[in-house]
Each structure stands twice: as C-alpha cells, then as structure tokens.
Design an enzyme around this catalytic site. Structure first.
Site, PDB file in Angstrom:
ATOM      1  N   THR A 165       0.816  -1.213   0.000  1.00 30.11           N
ATOM      2  CA  THR A 165       0.000   0.000   0.000  1.00 30.11           C
ATOM      3  C   THR A 165       0.849   1.261   0.000  1.00 30.11           C
ATOM      4  OG1 THR A 165      -1.527   1.266   1.383  1.00 30.11           O
ATOM      5  CG2 THR A 165      -0.105  -0.252   2.529  1.00 30.11           C
ATOM      6  N   ASP A 166       0.257   2.364  -0.469  1.00 26.22           N
ATOM      7  CA  ASP A 166       0.965   3.653  -0.399  1.00 26.22           C
ATOM      8  C   ASP A 166       1.053   4.170   1.042  1.00 26.22           C
ATOM      9  OD1 ASP A 166      -1.694   4.382  -0.005  1.00 26.22           O
ATOM     10  OD2 ASP A 166      -1.741   5.899  -1.590  1.00 26.22           O
ATOM     11  N   GLU A 167       0.272   3.581   1.949  1.00 22.98           N
ATOM     12  CA  GLU A 167       0.259   4.102   3.331  1.00 22.98           C
ATOM     13  C   GLU A 167       1.596   3.913   4.036  1.00 22.98           C
ATOM     14  OE1 GLU A 167      -3.108   3.385   5.763  1.00 22.98           O
ATOM     15  OE2 GLU A 167      -4.515   3.569   4.108  1.00 22.98           O
ATOM     16  N   TYR A 188      -1.892  -0.505  11.022  1.00 20.41           N
ATOM     17  CA  TYR A 188      -2.037  -1.161   9.711  1.00 20.41           C
ATOM     18  C   TYR A 188      -0.827  -0.861   8.825  1.00 20.41           C
ATOM     19  CZ  TYR A 188      -3.330  -1.573   4.777  1.00 20.41           C
ATOM     20  OH  TYR A 188      -3.315  -1.855   3.430  1.00 20.41           O
ATOM     21  N   ALA A 211       2.059   0.330   9.587  1.00 23.27           N
ATOM     22  CA  ALA A 211       3.325  -0.154  10.168  1.00 23.27           C
ATOM     23  C   ALA A 211       3.497  -1.645   9.879  1.00 23.27           C
ATOM     24  CB  ALA A 211       3.346   0.112  11.670  1.00 23.27           C
ATOM     25  N   LYS A 265       2.172  -3.304   7.331  1.00 20.52           N
ATOM     26  CA  LYS A 265       2.443  -3.486   5.895  1.00 20.52           C
ATOM     27  C   LYS A 265       3.889  -3.084   5.575  1.00 20.52           C
ATOM     28  CE  LYS A 265       0.021  -4.526   2.926  1.00 20.52           C
ATOM     29  NZ  LYS A 265      -0.360  -5.851   2.344  1.00 20.52           N
ATOM     30  N   ASN A 319     -12.032  14.112   0.902  1.00 21.49           N
ATOM     31  CA  ASN A 319     -13.138  13.222   1.271  1.00 21.49           C
ATOM     32  C   ASN A 319     -14.503  13.877   1.090  1.00 21.49           C
ATOM     33  OD1 ASN A 319     -11.372  11.180   1.945  1.00 21.49           O
ATOM     34  ND2 ASN A 319     -11.376  11.634   4.138  1.00 21.49           N
ATOM     35  N   HIS A 370      -4.773  10.284  11.812  1.00 20.18           N
ATOM     36  CA  HIS A 370      -5.338  10.314  10.452  1.00 20.18           C
ATOM     37  C   HIS A 370      -4.375  10.979   9.458  1.00 20.18           C
ATOM     38  CE1 HIS A 370      -9.378  11.054   8.140  1.00 20.18           C
ATOM     39  NE2 HIS A 370      -8.505  10.355   7.445  1.00 20.18           N
TER      40      HIS A 370
HETATM   41  P1  NAD Z   1      -9.719  -7.218   2.107  1.00 19.61           P
HETATM   42  O1  NAD Z   1      -9.741  -6.931   3.570  1.00 19.61           O
HETATM   43  O2  NAD Z   1     -10.932  -6.930   1.283  1.00 19.61           O
HETATM   44  O3  NAD Z   1      -9.362  -8.741   1.859  1.00 19.61           O
HETATM   45  C1  NAD Z   1      -8.358  -9.400   2.586  1.00 19.61           C
HETATM   46  C2  NAD Z   1      -8.506 -10.901   2.319  1.00 19.61           C
HETATM   47  O4  NAD Z   1      -7.447 -11.560   3.045  1.00 19.61           O
HETATM   48  C3  NAD Z   1      -9.818 -11.488   2.823  1.00 19.61           C
HETATM   49  O5  NAD Z   1     -10.356 -12.360   1.859  1.00 19.61           O
HETATM   50  C4  NAD Z   1      -9.419 -12.251   4.083  1.00 19.61           C
HETATM   51  O6  NAD Z   1     -10.250 -13.364   4.355  1.00 19.61           O
HETATM   52  C5  NAD Z   1      -8.003 -12.671   3.734  1.00 19.61           C
HETATM   53  N1  NAD Z   1      -7.198 -12.923   4.929  1.00 19.61           N
HETATM   54  C6  NAD Z   1      -7.044 -12.115   6.007  1.00 19.61           C
HETATM   55  N2  NAD Z   1      -6.256 -12.711   6.920  1.00 19.61           N
HETATM   56  C7  NAD Z   1      -5.882 -13.903   6.394  1.00 19.61           C
HETATM   57  C8  NAD Z   1      -5.058 -14.967   6.858  1.00 19.61           C
HETATM   58  N3  NAD Z   1      -4.470 -14.920   8.064  1.00 19.61           N
HETATM   59  N4  NAD Z   1      -4.889 -16.042   6.060  1.00 19.61           N
HETATM   60  C9  NAD Z   1      -5.490 -16.109   4.831  1.00 19.61           C
HETATM   61  N5  NAD Z   1      -6.287 -15.140   4.356  1.00 19.61           N
HETATM   62  C10 NAD Z   1      -6.477 -14.052   5.127  1.00 19.61           C
HETATM   63  O7  NAD Z   1      -8.447  -6.441   1.546  1.00 19.61           O
HETATM   64  P2  NAD Z   1      -8.247  -5.659   0.173  1.00 19.61           P
HETATM   65  O8  NAD Z   1      -8.738  -4.284   0.330  1.00 19.61           O
HETATM   66  O9  NAD Z   1      -8.717  -6.492  -0.939  1.00 19.61           O
HETATM   67  O10 NAD Z   1      -6.641  -5.583   0.149  1.00 19.61           O
HETATM   68  C11 NAD Z   1      -5.895  -6.654  -0.398  1.00 19.61           C
HETATM   69  C12 NAD Z   1      -4.411  -6.303  -0.290  1.00 19.61           C
HETATM   70  O11 NAD Z   1      -4.146  -5.112  -1.014  1.00 19.61           O
HETATM   71  C13 NAD Z   1      -3.931  -6.062   1.134  1.00 19.61           C
HETATM   72  O12 NAD Z   1      -2.647  -6.611   1.262  1.00 19.61           O
HETATM   73  C14 NAD Z   1      -3.892  -4.539   1.255  1.00 19.61           C
HETATM   74  O13 NAD Z   1      -2.917  -4.144   2.180  1.00 19.61           O
HETATM   75  C15 NAD Z   1      -3.523  -4.154  -0.160  1.00 19.61           C
HETATM   76  N6  NAD Z   1      -4.007  -2.838  -0.607  1.00 19.61           N
HETATM   77  C16 NAD Z   1      -5.325  -2.486  -0.471  1.00 19.61           C
HETATM   78  C17 NAD Z   1      -5.766  -1.260  -0.960  1.00 19.61           C
HETATM   79  C18 NAD Z   1      -7.219  -0.831  -0.866  1.00 19.61           C
HETATM   80  O14 NAD Z   1      -7.540   0.301  -1.204  1.00 19.61           O
HETATM   81  N7  NAD Z   1      -8.130  -1.691  -0.442  1.00 19.61           N
HETATM   82  C19 NAD Z   1      -4.851  -0.384  -1.563  1.00 19.61           C
HETATM   83  C20 NAD Z   1      -3.512  -0.777  -1.664  1.00 19.61           C
HETATM   84  C21 NAD Z   1      -3.104  -2.001  -1.198  1.00 19.61           C
HETATM   85  O1  DAU Z   2      -4.165   4.029   0.465  1.00 19.46           O
HETATM   86  C1  DAU Z   2      -4.382   2.652   0.393  1.00 19.46           C
HETATM   87  C2  DAU Z   2      -5.214   2.200   1.571  1.00 19.46           C
HETATM   88  O2  DAU Z   2      -6.525   2.689   1.359  1.00 19.46           O
HETATM   89  C3  DAU Z   2      -5.220   0.690   1.751  1.00 19.46           C
HETATM   90  O3  DAU Z   2      -3.929   0.244   2.046  1.00 19.46           O
HETATM   91  C4  DAU Z   2      -6.175   0.286   2.877  1.00 19.46           C
HETATM   92  O4  DAU Z   2      -6.253  -1.123   2.957  1.00 19.46           O
HETATM   93  C5  DAU Z   2      -7.545   0.856   2.568  1.00 19.46           C
HETATM   94  O5  DAU Z   2      -8.412   0.571   3.642  1.00 19.46           O
HETATM   95  C6  DAU Z   2      -7.475   2.360   2.342  1.00 19.46           C
HETATM   96  O6  DAU Z   2      -7.174   3.060   3.568  1.00 19.46           O
HETATM   97  P1  DAU Z   2      -7.920   4.418   3.989  1.00 19.46           P
HETATM   98  O7  DAU Z   2      -7.834   4.555   5.450  1.00 19.46           O
HETATM   99  O8  DAU Z   2      -7.474   5.552   3.154  1.00 19.46           O
HETATM  100  O9  DAU Z   2      -9.425   4.043   3.506  1.00 19.46           O
HETATM  101  P2  DAU Z   2     -10.855   4.245   4.179  1.00 19.46           P
HETATM  102  O10 DAU Z   2     -11.870   3.856   3.145  1.00 19.46           O
HETATM  103  O11 DAU Z   2     -10.933   3.604   5.523  1.00 19.46           O
HETATM  104  O12 DAU Z   2     -10.932   5.809   4.403  1.00 19.46           O
HETATM  105  C7  DAU Z   2     -10.810   6.721   3.313  1.00 19.46           C
HETATM  106  C8  DAU Z   2     -10.870   8.122   3.891  1.00 19.46           C
HETATM  107  O13 DAU Z   2     -12.205   8.354   4.391  1.00 19.46           O
HETATM  108  C9  DAU Z   2      -9.947   8.352   5.079  1.00 19.46           C
HETATM  109  O14 DAU Z   2      -9.451   9.674   5.030  1.00 19.46           O
HETATM  110  C10 DAU Z   2     -10.852   8.184   6.296  1.00 19.46           C
HETATM  111  C11 DAU Z   2     -12.194   8.675   5.782  1.00 19.46           C
HETATM  112  N1  DAU Z   2     -13.380   8.018   6.402  1.00 19.46           N
HETATM  113  C12 DAU Z   2     -13.424   6.665   6.370  1.00 19.46           C
HETATM  114  C13 DAU Z   2     -14.494   5.986   6.931  1.00 19.46           C
HETATM  115  C14 DAU Z   2     -14.531   4.494   6.923  1.00 19.46           C
HETATM  116  C15 DAU Z   2     -14.393   8.762   6.951  1.00 19.46           C
HETATM  117  O15 DAU Z   2     -14.355  10.009   6.939  1.00 19.46           O
HETATM  118  N2  DAU Z   2     -15.457   8.112   7.512  1.00 19.46           N
HETATM  119  C16 DAU Z   2     -15.545   6.739   7.537  1.00 19.46           C
HETATM  120  O16 DAU Z   2     -16.524   6.200   8.078  1.00 19.46           O
END
Ligand code: NAD
Ligand code: DAU
Length: 351
Positions: A131-133, A156, A158, A160, A255, A290
């Site tokens: 992730t970019d985080e 989270y 930290a 990653k 947001n 945040h």
């Molecule tokens: P998600 O939470 O939707 O899915 C995570 C999946 O991992 C689930 O199917 C869960 O059952 C599985 N899982 C969790 N713990 C497990 C374990 N111990 N063993 C086996 N499976 C397990 O996540 P996502 O949003 O699809 O993210 C997928 C990946 O991409 C993550 O590594 C996340 O850090 C990364 N990522 C996400 C985003 C985003 O915006 N969602 C952006 C950049 C990177």
């Molecule tokens: O940048 C990549 C990351 O993006 C991934 O690595 C993470 O897995 C993914 O969850 C996401 O993280 P964010 O924290 O940016 O996403 P989230 O959807 O939780 O929140 C997006 C923004 O919206 C953030 O600034 C927090 C805000 N927010 C979020 C929720 C859930 C709110 O204001 N209210 C809310 O209820």
C-alpha cells in the site's frame, strides 16, 4: 503451465485479481488461499468457482505447516500475496491481529516459498501487494515515489511496511525472486462496506448518517480496482525482479468532495430530489493519527511497463454506485451479524 498461489483471493482486490487471471490464462492453475475472515467472501468469486483452472483452499497464511503443504500439493511456482488485515480503523482497535497476519503471515509465506523452491529460483516469483500508506502522509504538495522513505503512522501501515521489509530482506539475503507494488486507495465492486465508498453508498441508500471523520479535508488518490488488477497482472509478468512499482490513478479527492459526488450519484440513480441526502453528512471525531493526504506518482510504471488507468473517475464511480444498487443482496449478506455490531460500536450510530 504456471501454478500461481493467490493469497486473500476472496477479499475485495484479491477477487478481482483471481477473476482476471482465471479468465485470461486458462493454461495457468490459480490456487486461491484464504482463511475467510469477515472480509473474505466466496460469493465474490461465484462466476469463476467452477472453472477447471481454479481451486480454493481454506488456509491461514500464518499456519506455516499447512502453507507449506499447499506449496507441495499444488506445485506452486509463483505467489501473488494479497491476504491481509486491511482496515485502518480496525488496526487502531486491535493492532495484534494486524501484526500477526500482515507480518507473521507474510513471513510464513516467504519461508514456505524459500523452502519449497529450495534455491532453484528459475521461473519463480514472490509478488507482494502493498500500500501507499507505508510512505506516511503528504502535505499540500508532492507525490509518493518509489524512493520516498517509509514513515507509517497507523498499526495497519506499520504492519504493511514491516512486511515489505521482510520481502526485501528475503530478496537480498537468499536471492528469493520478489517484486513489490504499492497502490493507492481502490474502489469498485465487492469492497467490504467498512471502507469509505461502499459504506457511504449503502448509508445513502438507506438514509443513514454519513460519519465524516474530522473536517472531511483528508485527501485520497482513488483507483478503480480493475485497473489495479491489470497493473498486478502486468507487473507479475513484466516487472523487474527485486524492484518496486507505485500504482495510482493521479486522481486526488478531498473526502468531503468525494462524498458529495456519491450523494449526487445515488440520489440521481434513485430518482430522488437533487441533494436530498446532503443532510445525512455527520461530522464525527477524527480518526487517530489520520494521514492528511496520499498521492501516488506512478510514472515509473507508465514509462517502464506502459500501464495507465483505463477508466476516468466519473465513469468508475457511476459504475460502482450502480453495482452496489444492483447487488443489494450481496450488501445485505455482508452487513448482517458480526459486522453490524462492529459498525454500531465504531460509529455509535444506530440506524
Ligand atoms: P480485504 O480486507 O478486502 O481482503 C483481505 C482478504 O485476506 C480477505 O479475503 C481475508 O479473508 C483474507 N485474509 C485475512 N487474513 C488472512 C489470513 N491470516 N490467512 C489467509 N487469508 C487471510 O483487503 P483488500 O482491500 O482487498 O486488500 C488486499 C491487499 O491489497 C492487502 O494486502 C492490502 O494491504 C492491499 N491494498 C489495499 C488497498 C485498498 O484500497 N483496499 C490499496 C492498496 C493495497
Ligand atoms: O491508500 C491505500 C489504503 O486505502 C489501503 O492500504 C487500505 O487497505 C484501505 O483501507 C485504504 O485506507 P484508507 O484509510 O485511506 O481508507 P478508508 O476507506 O478507511 O478511508 C478513506 C478516507 O475516508 C480516510 O481519510 C478516512 C475517511 N473516512 C473513512 C471511513 C470508513 C471517513 O471520513 N469516515 C468513515 O466512516
């Protein structure tokens, strides 16, 4: 023939990656390893579950013995690792499970790959999806590049960041062939409604409050999930071993501005009065630690591998809102039970 282990394939991004690979490469065998946490849902993969080149294995990535057995049973020659605990708010409540899954789980996979491949690295690859985080938070200016120093702020990010370091350590210490990508915020179908976009679409539909953290001025860089899956496919096949690629859409949104687009889109599609749902906006206590702004510079991926996002945001958000409106049953299934009590506790909003 390639036997590719995709971890976390029942989650949001993982299910899009599995679908793309299963349909595009009938000659590959895609083994989806997922333990099915609250975020993992096999309904996300209904359309490919009967394909001959697809197998689901329920397994915890932290369970080293079983992970190793999967490598042996399916003669795995590459890994695309997405399994993780992925939601920042949950990591603030329960950092242990994030360290366990994201750090120890990644280590378990790396060690299993190293042992099974036994230093025969030809045609092997461990692709780690990150992730970019990990780069921390930007001010008003600038973009994260692959050279930006790591500066994670949430449990989270930290965890990653730590997993990224382990992947690089295996590359440097053992020559394990690896590649890492760091992507910005994804949106699209099958995203669990704890994340901003599906949570808010669902709340607008159901006329529930929209809990905006702080002043709603934090900025995220949004990418349509299919474009992330396509980038993963490209990097998996063409990426340079040991390298890192940033993935992002050059698509920054404050947001509160994004929330107004979601409100306008849902109201229009449901034929409500324009702006009818604006009153649902409810400013709540800010998320601890945040990050103010994320923005990815994906120039390297464009210049070296020719990747660009295929979808403009306006089209992507329209498609996404329509998908959630047309898949109420999927949403109802995932918002019942445990998740509902989590939501009530997190936001103290009883709808
Ligand atoms: P998600 O939470 O939707 O899915 C995570 C999946 O991992 C689930 O199917 C869960 O059952 C599985 N899982 C969790 N713990 C497990 C374990 N111990 N063993 C086996 N499976 C397990 O996540 P996502 O949003 O699809 O993210 C997928 C990946 O991409 C993550 O590594 C996340 O850090 C990364 N990522 C996400 C985003 C985003 O915006 N969602 C952006 C950049 C990177
Ligand atoms: O940048 C990549 C990351 O993006 C991934 O690595 C993470 O897995 C993914 O969850 C996401 O993280 P964010 O924290 O940016 O996403 P989230 O959807 O939780 O929140 C997006 C923004 O919206 C953030 O600034 C927090 C805000 N927010 C979020 C929720 C859930 C709110 O204001 N209210 C809310 O209820």
């Amino acid at each position: 023939m390639k036997n590719i282990l995709v971890t976390g394939g029942a989650g949001f991004i993982g299910s899009h990656v599995v679908r793309l690979l299963v349909n595009k490469y009938p000659e590959y065998h895609i083994v989806n390893m997922d333990v099915l946490t609250y975020a993992g849902n096999l309904a996300n993969l209904k359309d490919v579950e009967d394909n001959d080149n697809y197998t689901f294995v329920k397994c915890d990535i932290c369970d080293f013995d079983n992970v190793k057995k999967v490598f042996i049973d399916y003669e795995i020659d590459s890994v695309i690792h997405l399994a993780a605990e992925s939601h920042v708010d949950r990591s603030i409540k329960d950092p242990f499970s994030f360290a366990q899954t994201n750090i120890m789980g990644t280590l378990s996979l790396l060690q299993a790959a190293k042992q099974y491949w036994d230093f025969n690295w030809e045609d092997k690859l461990f692709y780690h999806v990150s992730t970019d985080e990990v780069y921390g938070s930007l001010g008003e200016e600038g973009l994260f590049t692959e050279k930006t120093s790591y500066d994670p702020h949430s449990p989270y990010s930290a965890s990653k960041a730590s997993s990224d370091h382990f992947v690089r350590a295996f590359q440097d210490t053992y020559d394990l062939p690896t590649v890492i990508s760091n992507c910005s915020n994804n949106y699209g179908s099958y995203q669990f409604p704890e994340k901003l976009i599906p949570l808010f679409i669902n709340n607008i539909v159901n006329k529930k409050p929209l809990p905006v953290y702080g002043k709603g001025e934090n900025v995220r860089d949004w990418l349509f999930v299919d474009d992330h899956a396509k980038a993963i496919d490209l990097i998996f096949h063409k990426g340079k071993q040991g390298d890192t690629y940033n993935i992002g859409g050059f698509n920054e949104w404050k947001n509160i501005d994004l929330i107004k687009v979601m409100i306008a889109t849902v109201d229009r599609l449901l034929e409500r009065e324009v702006g009818e749902s604006n009153d649902l906006i409810t400013y709540v206590k800010d998320r601890a630690g945040h990050d103010l702004r994320y923005a990815i510079d994906s120039t390297k991926l464009k210049n070296e591998l020719g990747w660009e996002p295929s979808l403009q945001f306006e089209e992507g958000i329209e498609k996404t809102v329509k998908w959630y409106l047309e898949n109420i049953e999927w949403m109802d299934n995932v918002t019942s039970g445990n998740y509902k009590s989590y939501y009530d506790e997190m936001y103290e909003v009883k709808g």
